[in-house]
Design a protein around this motif. Structure first.
Motif, PDB file in Angstrom:
ATOM      1  N   PHE A 107       0.712  -1.309  -0.101  1.00 19.91           N
ATOM      2  CA  PHE A 107       0.028  -0.081   0.006  1.00 19.91           C
ATOM      3  C   PHE A 107       0.729   1.418  -0.051  1.00 19.91           C
ATOM      4  O   PHE A 107       0.737   2.124   0.954  1.00 19.91           O
ATOM      5  CB  PHE A 107      -1.072   0.009   1.290  1.00 19.91           C
ATOM      6  CG  PHE A 107      -2.159  -0.918   1.214  1.00 19.91           C
ATOM      7  CD1 PHE A 107      -3.225  -0.740   0.243  1.00 19.91           C
ATOM      8  CD2 PHE A 107      -2.061  -2.222   1.747  1.00 19.91           C
ATOM      9  CE1 PHE A 107      -4.255  -1.728   0.196  1.00 19.91           C
ATOM     10  CE2 PHE A 107      -3.044  -3.230   1.566  1.00 19.91           C
ATOM     11  CZ  PHE A 107      -4.215  -2.828   0.797  1.00 19.91           C
ATOM     12  N   LEU A 108       1.755   1.368  -1.126  1.00 20.12           N
ATOM     13  CA  LEU A 108       2.510   2.515  -1.154  1.00 20.12           C
ATOM     14  C   LEU A 108       1.334   3.540  -1.789  1.00 20.12           C
ATOM     15  O   LEU A 108       0.297   3.517  -1.882  1.00 20.12           O
ATOM     16  CB  LEU A 108       3.437   2.225  -2.372  1.00 20.12           C
ATOM     17  CG  LEU A 108       4.556   1.458  -1.877  1.00 20.12           C
ATOM     18  CD1 LEU A 108       5.517   1.125  -3.206  1.00 20.12           C
ATOM     19  CD2 LEU A 108       5.527   2.099  -0.864  1.00 20.12           C
ATOM     20  N   PRO A 109       2.098   4.964  -1.875  1.00 24.62           N
ATOM     21  CA  PRO A 109       0.675   6.220  -2.222  1.00 24.62           C
ATOM     22  C   PRO A 109       0.020   5.864  -3.531  1.00 24.62           C
ATOM     23  O   PRO A 109      -0.979   6.129  -3.624  1.00 24.62           O
ATOM     24  CB  PRO A 109       1.849   7.327  -2.348  1.00 24.62           C
ATOM     25  CG  PRO A 109       2.912   6.952  -1.219  1.00 24.62           C
ATOM     26  CD  PRO A 109       3.313   5.524  -0.985  1.00 24.62           C
ATOM     27  N   SER A 110       0.796   5.073  -4.334  1.00 26.58           N
ATOM     28  CA  SER A 110       0.297   4.877  -5.767  1.00 26.58           C
ATOM     29  C   SER A 110      -0.850   3.809  -5.470  1.00 26.58           C
ATOM     30  O   SER A 110      -1.784   3.679  -6.675  1.00 26.58           O
ATOM     31  CB  SER A 110       1.360   4.383  -6.740  1.00 26.58           C
ATOM     32  OG  SER A 110       1.870   3.226  -6.081  1.00 26.58           O
ATOM     33  N   ALA A 111      -0.900   2.971  -4.506  1.00 27.10           N
ATOM     34  CA  ALA A 111      -2.093   1.967  -4.213  1.00 27.10           C
ATOM     35  C   ALA A 111      -3.251   2.700  -3.789  1.00 27.10           C
ATOM     36  O   ALA A 111      -4.263   1.860  -3.304  1.00 27.10           O
ATOM     37  CB  ALA A 111      -1.431   0.734  -3.621  1.00 27.10           C
ATOM     38  N   ARG A 156      -4.712  11.149  -2.325  1.00 23.57           N
ATOM     39  CA  ARG A 156      -3.749  11.942  -2.749  1.00 23.57           C
ATOM     40  C   ARG A 156      -3.605  13.232  -2.775  1.00 23.57           C
ATOM     41  O   ARG A 156      -2.616  13.702  -3.390  1.00 23.57           O
ATOM     42  CB  ARG A 156      -3.204  10.922  -4.011  1.00 23.57           C
ATOM     43  CG  ARG A 156      -2.903   9.532  -3.567  1.00 23.57           C
ATOM     44  CD  ARG A 156      -1.824   8.997  -4.770  1.00 23.57           C
ATOM     45  NE  ARG A 156      -2.385   9.037  -6.105  1.00 23.57           N
ATOM     46  CZ  ARG A 156      -3.005   8.071  -6.780  1.00 23.57           C
ATOM     47  NH1 ARG A 156      -3.327   6.870  -5.918  1.00 23.57           N
ATOM     48  NH2 ARG A 156      -3.703   8.339  -7.956  1.00 23.57           N
ATOM     49  N   GLN A 157      -4.684  13.770  -2.986  1.00 22.13           N
ATOM     50  CA  GLN A 157      -4.938  15.146  -3.292  1.00 22.13           C
ATOM     51  C   GLN A 157      -4.509  16.265  -1.879  1.00 22.13           C
ATOM     52  O   GLN A 157      -4.553  17.353  -1.962  1.00 22.13           O
ATOM     53  CB  GLN A 157      -6.371  15.611  -3.330  1.00 22.13           C
ATOM     54  CG  GLN A 157      -6.986  14.539  -4.769  1.00 22.13           C
ATOM     55  CD  GLN A 157      -6.084  14.975  -5.772  1.00 22.13           C
ATOM     56  OE1 GLN A 157      -5.649  16.175  -6.180  1.00 22.13           O
ATOM     57  NE2 GLN A 157      -5.927  13.978  -6.423  1.00 22.13           N
ATOM     58  N   ARG A 162       0.262  13.760  -1.032  1.00 22.11           N
ATOM     59  CA  ARG A 162       0.500  14.364  -2.210  1.00 22.11           C
ATOM     60  C   ARG A 162       1.970  14.582  -2.394  1.00 22.11           C
ATOM     61  O   ARG A 162       2.533  14.258  -3.783  1.00 22.11           O
ATOM     62  CB  ARG A 162      -0.151  15.805  -2.514  1.00 22.11           C
ATOM     63  CG  ARG A 162      -0.106  16.415  -3.982  1.00 22.11           C
ATOM     64  CD  ARG A 162      -0.879  17.610  -3.898  1.00 22.11           C
ATOM     65  NE  ARG A 162      -0.785  18.778  -2.973  1.00 22.11           N
ATOM     66  CZ  ARG A 162      -1.093  19.737  -2.774  1.00 22.11           C
ATOM     67  NH1 ARG A 162      -2.356  20.117  -3.776  1.00 22.11           N
ATOM     68  NH2 ARG A 162      -0.715  20.794  -1.920  1.00 22.11           N
ATOM     69  N   GLY A 163       2.813  14.877  -1.624  1.00 22.98           N
ATOM     70  CA  GLY A 163       4.168  14.999  -1.780  1.00 22.98           C
ATOM     71  C   GLY A 163       4.679  13.659  -1.979  1.00 22.98           C
ATOM     72  O   GLY A 163       5.731  13.545  -2.608  1.00 22.98           O
ATOM     73  N   LEU A 164       4.331  12.798  -1.272  1.00 23.58           N
ATOM     74  CA  LEU A 164       5.009  11.548  -1.346  1.00 23.58           C
ATOM     75  C   LEU A 164       4.567  10.774  -2.519  1.00 23.58           C
ATOM     76  O   LEU A 164       5.289  10.160  -3.079  1.00 23.58           O
ATOM     77  CB  LEU A 164       4.376  10.430  -0.117  1.00 23.58           C
ATOM     78  CG  LEU A 164       4.515  10.813   1.259  1.00 23.58           C
ATOM     79  CD1 LEU A 164       3.806  10.257   2.199  1.00 23.58           C
ATOM     80  CD2 LEU A 164       6.203  10.856   1.694  1.00 23.58           C
ATOM     81  N   LEU A 170       3.206   3.972 -11.977  1.00 23.05           N
ATOM     82  CA  LEU A 170       2.934   5.289 -12.566  1.00 23.05           C
ATOM     83  C   LEU A 170       1.508   5.432 -13.401  1.00 23.05           C
ATOM     84  O   LEU A 170       1.052   6.428 -13.111  1.00 23.05           O
ATOM     85  CB  LEU A 170       3.973   5.316 -13.888  1.00 23.05           C
ATOM     86  CG  LEU A 170       5.659   5.431 -13.088  1.00 23.05           C
ATOM     87  CD1 LEU A 170       6.523   5.258 -14.283  1.00 23.05           C
ATOM     88  CD2 LEU A 170       5.751   6.584 -12.513  1.00 23.05           C
ATOM     89  N   ARG A 171       0.981   4.199 -13.591  1.00 16.87           N
ATOM     90  CA  ARG A 171      -0.284   4.450 -14.204  1.00 16.87           C
ATOM     91  C   ARG A 171      -1.439   4.862 -13.074  1.00 16.87           C
ATOM     92  O   ARG A 171      -2.199   5.750 -13.508  1.00 16.87           O
ATOM     93  CB  ARG A 171      -0.955   3.057 -14.840  1.00 16.87           C
ATOM     94  CG  ARG A 171      -2.137   3.014 -15.404  1.00 16.87           C
ATOM     95  CD  ARG A 171      -2.443   1.657 -16.072  1.00 16.87           C
ATOM     96  NE  ARG A 171      -2.509   0.461 -14.832  1.00 16.87           N
ATOM     97  CZ  ARG A 171      -3.433   0.470 -14.002  1.00 16.87           C
ATOM     98  NH1 ARG A 171      -4.800   1.124 -14.202  1.00 16.87           N
ATOM     99  NH2 ARG A 171      -3.343  -0.379 -12.992  1.00 16.87           N
ATOM    100  N   CYS A 172      -1.206   4.352 -12.120  1.00 17.83           N
ATOM    101  CA  CYS A 172      -1.945   4.581 -11.065  1.00 17.83           C
ATOM    102  C   CYS A 172      -1.879   6.268 -10.412  1.00 17.83           C
ATOM    103  O   CYS A 172      -2.932   6.917 -10.292  1.00 17.83           O
ATOM    104  CB  CYS A 172      -1.848   3.738  -9.791  1.00 17.83           C
ATOM    105  SG  CYS A 172      -2.491   1.945  -9.961  1.00 17.83           S
ATOM    106  N   LEU A 173      -0.596   6.492 -10.559  1.00 20.94           N
ATOM    107  CA  LEU A 173      -0.422   7.876 -10.156  1.00 20.94           C
ATOM    108  C   LEU A 173      -1.034   8.965 -11.222  1.00 20.94           C
ATOM    109  O   LEU A 173      -1.217  10.216 -10.882  1.00 20.94           O
ATOM    110  CB  LEU A 173       1.226   8.001  -9.856  1.00 20.94           C
ATOM    111  CG  LEU A 173       1.662   7.477  -8.799  1.00 20.94           C
ATOM    112  CD1 LEU A 173       3.410   7.547  -8.584  1.00 20.94           C
ATOM    113  CD2 LEU A 173       1.167   8.024  -7.445  1.00 20.94           C
TER     114      LEU A 173
END
Length: 432
Positions: free
Chosen positions: A184-188, A194-195, A200-202, A273-276
């Motif tokens: 569960f990294l920020p992209s997950a 993430r707003q 957001r910075g992470l 990257l796609r999730c981000l």
């Protein structure tokens, strides 16, 4: 025997040179068409590129138009730059929520993710399950478990939502191995979470590190595929017809494990990257890596010749089928051949930067830039590719000019034609 062989070689020079000349003339038309089309598409830059080539050929001390003049940024360079940014924010008085910087937190998560991939590959490689292999797997999982516990402690501070999502999982097996547990990294995490800061910075830090990891994984994958090609060639030529070649098979299998490791790393980073990017694959600078793309590099010229050979075989097969059909005999159509082109991993640029960032002198988040790209109209890459096509065209022109000169001065055309039509082999070797 050597004298006879040399005499045969001398007699065959006419036919050999004529064959090479005919092949060169055929290739010249192909190279000229490619050069003309390429120049028409880049008409605004051709004069500048031609001047650079002519200047470099006159003086090798001038800038080399065939070389890459950009400065590559590796994964460590990106990590160092992010750490310096964190240090500057701390010095400017921005409070920190933990002694571990945000960049170190994301880097630790990506390191745990790498270790999960490595453990999965080792578990599959050691699936024979001998006693020694079971002990190795237990030790690997113990080390991974310790790394994950340390990372979960940092997650409780930086991304509490990840701990909540981890606790909300359902149907989790009791004996779930650590390599299968999601991080569960920020992209997950959901895009809405993430707003806000600090997510957001992470997410920005993870995206920059993933860009660098994507490029480095692609370079390592290419390297391992090169090694695979050499190992397979050695095994096929040097280790054949032997009773035991276990060592060769073991080395090849170990290299296959590394290929899978790098390919899985690329796929995971690309998915992050796609999730981000909001789930839009078109916004990801890199292409998606599929299983059929992971193959060794084939020469484009060899592929073209193979395609021509297969076409000739297909024509002969159709003619034979038509003959059998006219005679009232049964016929069966054969299966198709394996027709494929060079995989994109050997031609795609290992970077996700934009065209403006790829102008000469700009940094690249990559350590390898190939001859050309798929769809990016990049000034630097196009210049290098045009210079190479221009050099090939000039080489063909020089060959044609030299042949015309020799033909007029020495009568080589008539000599080669005579040897081509009247090739003979002497009954005795030449004593000289």
């Amino acid at each position: 025997h050597w004298g006879f062989w040399n005499w045969q070689k001398l007699l065959g020079l006419g036919e050999q040179l004529r064959t090479r000349l005919d092949r060169a003339r055929e290739e010249y038309s192909t190279q000229l068409a490619a050069f003309t089309e390429f120049s028409a598409q880049q008409v605004d830059r051709v004069d500048e590129w031609r001047t650079m080539v002519e200047t470099f050929e006159a003086d090798n001390g001038k800038p080399n138009p065939y070389a890459i003049t950009t400065k590559a940024l590796t994964e460590r360079d990106v990590l160092l730059r992010l750490e310096e940014d964190d240090a500057k924010r701390t010095q400017s008085g921005v409070p920190s929520i933990h002694s571990v910087s945000p960049t170190s937190f994301i880097s630790a998560g990506l390191e745990v993710e790498d270790e999960q991939c490595r453990v999965r590959a080792q578990v599959e490689l050691k699936k024979a399950q001998t006693t020694a292999q079971k002990i190795d797997v237990v030790l690997l999982r113990r080390k991974l478990g310790q790394m994950m516990r340390c990372f979960r402690t940092l997650q409780a501070t930086y991304t509490p939502a990840a701990i909540i999502a981890l606790g909300q999982r359902v149907d989790v097996p009791e004996d779930e191995p650590p390599e299968a547990e999601p991080l569960f990294l920020p992209s997950a995490l959901p895009e809405g979470q993430r707003q806000d800061e600090p997510l957001r910075g992470l997410a920005v830090i993870e995206q920059e590190l993933c860009d660098a990891q994507c490029a480095s994984s692609l370079v390592r994958l290419r390297n391992q595929l090169h090694i695979k090609s050499r190992l397979v060639t050695y095994k096929r030529i040097q280790s054949r017809n032997q009773g035991a070649n276990t060592r060769s098979r073991t080395i090849v299998e170990r290299n296959e494990m590394k290929i899978r490791l790098h390919s899985e790393k690329y796929q995971m980073v690309w998915d992050a990257l796609r999730c981000l990017e909001g789930g839009d694959p078109g916004k990801v600078g890199q292409r998606k890596l599929r299983k059929e793309d992971i193959r060794c590099m084939e020469d484009a010229e060899e592929l073209r010749r193979g395609a021509a050979k297969r076409q000739a075989q297909a024509d002969r097969r159709r003619a034979r089928e038509d003959t059998l059909r006219e005679e009232g005999l049964s016929w069966r159509r054969g299966g198709g051949g394996n027709v494929r082109e060079v995989s994109w991993i050997w031609t795609a640029s290992a970077t996700s930067t934009t065209e403006a960032e790829l102008e000469e002198g700009a940094p690249l988040v990559a350590s390898f830039l190939p001859q050309c790209t798929d769809s990016m109209s990049l000034s630097l890459v196009l210049r290098i590719e045009w210079c190479k096509v221009y050099a090939r065209r000039n080489g063909q022109d020089a060959l044609t000019t030299e042949w015309a000169k020799l033909s007029s001065e020495c009568g080589l055309a008539e000599l080669l034609t005579h040897h081509t039509q009247n090739t003979h082999t002497p009954t005795q070797s030449n004593p000289n």
